[in-house]
Enzyme design. Structure first.
Site, PDB file in Angstrom:
ATOM      1  N   ALA A  65       0.724  -1.139   0.043  1.00  0.00           N
ATOM      2  CA  ALA A  65      -0.166   0.030   0.118  1.00  0.00           C
ATOM      3  C   ALA A  65       0.721   1.270  -0.117  1.00  0.00           C
ATOM      4  O   ALA A  65       2.027   0.997   0.455  1.00  0.00           O
ATOM      5  CB  ALA A  65      -0.795  -0.069   1.366  1.00  0.00           C
ATOM      6  N   GLY A 110       0.371  -4.657   1.145  1.00  0.00           N
ATOM      7  CA  GLY A 110      -0.855  -4.839   0.361  1.00  0.00           C
ATOM      8  C   GLY A 110      -0.476  -5.731  -0.965  1.00  0.00           C
ATOM      9  O   GLY A 110      -1.393  -6.240  -1.524  1.00  0.00           O
ATOM     10  N   GLU A 113      -0.611  -9.270  -0.287  1.00  0.00           N
ATOM     11  CA  GLU A 113      -2.058  -9.418   0.170  1.00  0.00           C
ATOM     12  C   GLU A 113      -2.888  -9.825  -1.033  1.00  0.00           C
ATOM     13  O   GLU A 113      -3.782 -10.581  -1.173  1.00  0.00           O
ATOM     14  CB  GLU A 113      -2.767  -8.309   0.908  1.00  0.00           C
ATOM     15  CG  GLU A 113      -2.030  -8.476   2.450  1.00  0.00           C
ATOM     16  CD  GLU A 113      -2.407  -7.290   3.283  1.00  0.00           C
ATOM     17  OE1 GLU A 113      -2.016  -6.094   2.912  1.00  0.00           O
ATOM     18  OE2 GLU A 113      -3.061  -7.760   4.606  1.00  0.00           O
ATOM     19  N   GLU A 133       4.681  -4.803   7.580  1.00  0.00           N
ATOM     20  CA  GLU A 133       3.989  -3.686   8.169  1.00  0.00           C
ATOM     21  C   GLU A 133       4.275  -3.336   9.523  1.00  0.00           C
ATOM     22  O   GLU A 133       4.226  -2.156  10.113  1.00  0.00           O
ATOM     23  CB  GLU A 133       2.407  -3.849   8.010  1.00  0.00           C
ATOM     24  CG  GLU A 133       1.599  -3.781   6.877  1.00  0.00           C
ATOM     25  CD  GLU A 133       1.602  -5.205   6.136  1.00  0.00           C
ATOM     26  OE1 GLU A 133       2.554  -6.133   6.467  1.00  0.00           O
ATOM     27  OE2 GLU A 133       0.779  -5.265   4.934  1.00  0.00           O
TER      28      GLU A 133
HETATM   29  N1  CAA Z   1       4.530   3.063  -0.896  1.00  0.00           N
HETATM   30  C1  CAA Z   1       5.061   4.223  -1.221  1.00  0.00           C
HETATM   31  N2  CAA Z   1       6.044   4.483  -1.839  1.00  0.00           N
HETATM   32  C2  CAA Z   1       6.993   3.411  -2.260  1.00  0.00           C
HETATM   33  C3  CAA Z   1       6.696   1.986  -1.492  1.00  0.00           C
HETATM   34  C4  CAA Z   1       5.584   1.967  -1.004  1.00  0.00           C
HETATM   35  N3  CAA Z   1       4.901   0.886  -0.141  1.00  0.00           N
HETATM   36  N4  CAA Z   1       7.569   1.180  -1.849  1.00  0.00           N
HETATM   37  C5  CAA Z   1       8.464   1.912  -2.517  1.00  0.00           C
HETATM   38  N5  CAA Z   1       8.217   3.255  -2.714  1.00  0.00           N
HETATM   39  C6  CAA Z   1       8.748   4.147  -3.437  1.00  0.00           C
HETATM   40  C7  CAA Z   1       9.934   4.734  -2.633  1.00  0.00           C
HETATM   41  O1  CAA Z   1       9.606   5.767  -1.621  1.00  0.00           O
HETATM   42  C8  CAA Z   1      10.928   5.308  -3.672  1.00  0.00           C
HETATM   43  O2  CAA Z   1      10.244   6.662  -4.141  1.00  0.00           O
HETATM   44  P1  CAA Z   1      11.265   7.857  -4.153  1.00  0.00           P
HETATM   45  O3  CAA Z   1      12.146   7.060  -5.476  1.00  0.00           O
HETATM   46  O4  CAA Z   1      10.532   8.960  -4.816  1.00  0.00           O
HETATM   47  O5  CAA Z   1      12.041   7.905  -3.153  1.00  0.00           O
HETATM   48  C9  CAA Z   1      10.865   4.379  -4.889  1.00  0.00           C
HETATM   49  O6  CAA Z   1       9.460   3.587  -4.791  1.00  0.00           O
HETATM   50  C10 CAA Z   1      11.815   3.225  -4.886  1.00  0.00           C
HETATM   51  O7  CAA Z   1      11.870   2.618  -3.642  1.00  0.00           O
HETATM   52  P2  CAA Z   1      13.086   2.474  -2.792  1.00  0.00           P
HETATM   53  O8  CAA Z   1      14.115   3.717  -3.175  1.00  0.00           O
HETATM   54  O9  CAA Z   1      13.024   2.421  -1.392  1.00  0.00           O
HETATM   55  O10 CAA Z   1      13.959   1.302  -3.534  1.00  0.00           O
HETATM   56  P3  CAA Z   1      14.781   0.277  -3.012  1.00  0.00           P
HETATM   57  O11 CAA Z   1      15.106  -0.724  -3.998  1.00  0.00           O
HETATM   58  O12 CAA Z   1      15.812   0.713  -2.123  1.00  0.00           O
HETATM   59  O13 CAA Z   1      13.992  -0.854  -2.029  1.00  0.00           O
HETATM   60  C11 CAA Z   1      12.004  -1.995  -1.412  1.00  0.00           C
HETATM   61  C12 CAA Z   1      12.762  -1.451  -2.539  1.00  0.00           C
HETATM   62  C13 CAA Z   1      12.758  -3.192  -0.514  1.00  0.00           C
HETATM   63  C14 CAA Z   1      10.697  -2.612  -1.972  1.00  0.00           C
HETATM   64  C15 CAA Z   1      11.631  -0.830  -0.510  1.00  0.00           C
HETATM   65  O14 CAA Z   1      10.891   0.229  -1.272  1.00  0.00           O
HETATM   66  C16 CAA Z   1      10.674  -0.948   0.585  1.00  0.00           C
HETATM   67  O15 CAA Z   1      10.813  -1.709   1.686  1.00  0.00           O
HETATM   68  N6  CAA Z   1       9.331  -0.414   0.392  1.00  0.00           N
HETATM   69  C17 CAA Z   1       8.110  -0.797   1.145  1.00  0.00           C
HETATM   70  C18 CAA Z   1       7.688  -2.074   1.349  1.00  0.00           C
HETATM   71  C19 CAA Z   1       6.724  -2.175   2.301  1.00  0.00           C
HETATM   72  O16 CAA Z   1       6.719  -1.727   3.756  1.00  0.00           O
HETATM   73  N7  CAA Z   1       5.386  -2.321   2.205  1.00  0.00           N
HETATM   74  C20 CAA Z   1       4.277  -2.570   2.938  1.00  0.00           C
HETATM   75  C21 CAA Z   1       3.263  -1.148   2.876  1.00  0.00           C
HETATM   76  S1  CAA Z   1       2.222  -1.197   4.378  1.00  0.00           S
HETATM   77  C22 CAA Z   1       0.902  -1.958   3.660  1.00  0.00           C
HETATM   78  O17 CAA Z   1       0.814  -2.584   2.710  1.00  0.00           O
HETATM   79  C23 CAA Z   1      -0.380  -1.929   4.564  1.00  0.00           C
HETATM   80  C24 CAA Z   1      -1.549  -2.887   4.200  1.00  0.00           C
HETATM   81  O18 CAA Z   1      -1.265  -3.944   4.516  1.00  0.00           O
HETATM   82  C25 CAA Z   1      -2.557  -2.327   3.412  1.00  0.00           C
END
Ligand code: CAA
Length: 257
Positions: A65, A110, A113, A133
């Site tokens: 998400a 998400g 999911e 999360e």
């Molecule tokens: N939401 C918004 N933006 C996201 C994102 C997310 N879930 N995941 C990645 N991005 C964005 C980053 O902010 C970044 O944006 P900018 O270039 O503008 O800075 C871009 O995508 C690239 O990401 P990274 O620079 O972090 O890339 P990376 O290769 O270093 O890492 C990754 C990749 C390991 C996937 C890392 O981005 C990450 O850990 N992302 C989050 C994963 C996460 O926690 N997901 C769960 C979200 S909560 C949820 O989903 C709740 C629910 O149950 C409903």
């Protein structure tokens, strides 16, 4: 058909729904979820006999998400957000024909999911899958508390959710989270072949098999998902949620209570 961040393409009876938000690793925001809902409905109307869900590009299936959107949500906003994600996951789960998640990279939160709501999962070797999360100060809010334990068992699901474990594709297959792992370059052809095999089966029989299997969970799942929605939203009133999401967006380690 296409929306700004979602594409729906047909190859004979097989529909493929592709999430395409490359600047955010295909993370799901409101617009993308609403487009997904419309695309799933369209695939149903057009009589798809298999539906494939995948992410555009080579890095991500769906990175979760959208954290930037979630950061400022109130409890009631998070409840609506939970409801929207649930409605899309439920639409995938109740899609009349079999569905396949073609997991071509990161599938977190998400994103994991949405894959869990599909009938079958095929992952590329470089895919990484999990529900991290907890490290944002929240819990999975779009169904993983219910659908993950079904696939991997209670202990493994608790470990994944409590510890925010991110599994590589082979570990995900060993855990039962995906059915098959293939070299990255073979993902598309493997999924196409599987989708064609499913689409060629007698339609009424395969769709009835799907509905019959789903009966196992149906009665208790609706109440449990409702609980999850309120539990997820309740965490949007905590310091840990604000700290966890701010830390992600500021690219630093969170400092939790
Ligand atoms: N939401 C918004 N933006 C996201 C994102 C997310 N879930 N995941 C990645 N991005 C964005 C980053 O902010 C970044 O944006 P900018 O270039 O503008 O800075 C871009 O995508 C690239 O990401 P990274 O620079 O972090 O890339 P990376 O290769 O270093 O890492 C990754 C990749 C390991 C996937 C890392 O981005 C990450 O850990 N992302 C989050 C994963 C996460 O926690 N997901 C769960 C979200 S909560 C949820 O989903 C709740 C629910 O149950 C409903």
């Amino acid at each position: 058909m296409s929306w700004d961040t979602v594409r729906l393409e047909f190859r004979e009876d097989v529909a493929t729904l592709t999430i395409d938000r490359s600047d955010a690793l295909n993370a799901l925001n409101v617009e993308t979820l609403e487009a997904m809902a419309e695309a799933i409905e369209q695939a149903k109307t057009d009589g798809a006999r298999t539906l494939v869900l995948t992410g555009a590009g080579e890095t991500a299936f769906i990175a979760g998400a959208d954290i930037a959107y979630m950061q400022e949500l109130s409890v009631s906003g998070a409840r609506e957000w939970g409801e929207l994600g649930h409605s899309v996951a439920n639409a995938l789960e109740s899609f009349p024909a079999p569905t396949i998640a073609a997991i071509n990279g990161y599938a977190f939160g998400g994103g994991c999911e949405m894959a869990l709501a599909c009938d079958l999962r095929v992952a590329s070797e470089s895919a990484v899958i999990g529900n991290p999360e907890i490290d944002l100060g929240i819990i999975p809010g779009w169904g993983a508390t219910q659908r993950l334990p079904r696939l991997v068992g209670d202990e493994a699901a608790r470990r994944m959710i409590y510890l925010g474990e991110r599994l590589d594709a082979e570990s995900a297959a060993e855990a039962g989270l995906v059915g098959e792992v293939v070299p990255d370059e073979d993902l598309e052809s493997t999924v196409s072949e599987l989708a064609d095999r499913l689409a060629a089966k007698p339609e009424a029989a395969i769709q009835t098999a799907k509905r019959a299997i789903d009966q196992r969970y149906e009665s208790q799942q609706a109440a449990a998902l409702n609980y999850e929605k309120h539990a997820f939203a309740g965490l949007f009133d905590t310091d840990d949620q604000r700290e966890g999401m701010a830390a992600f967006l500021e690219d630093r380690e969170p400092e939790f209570n």
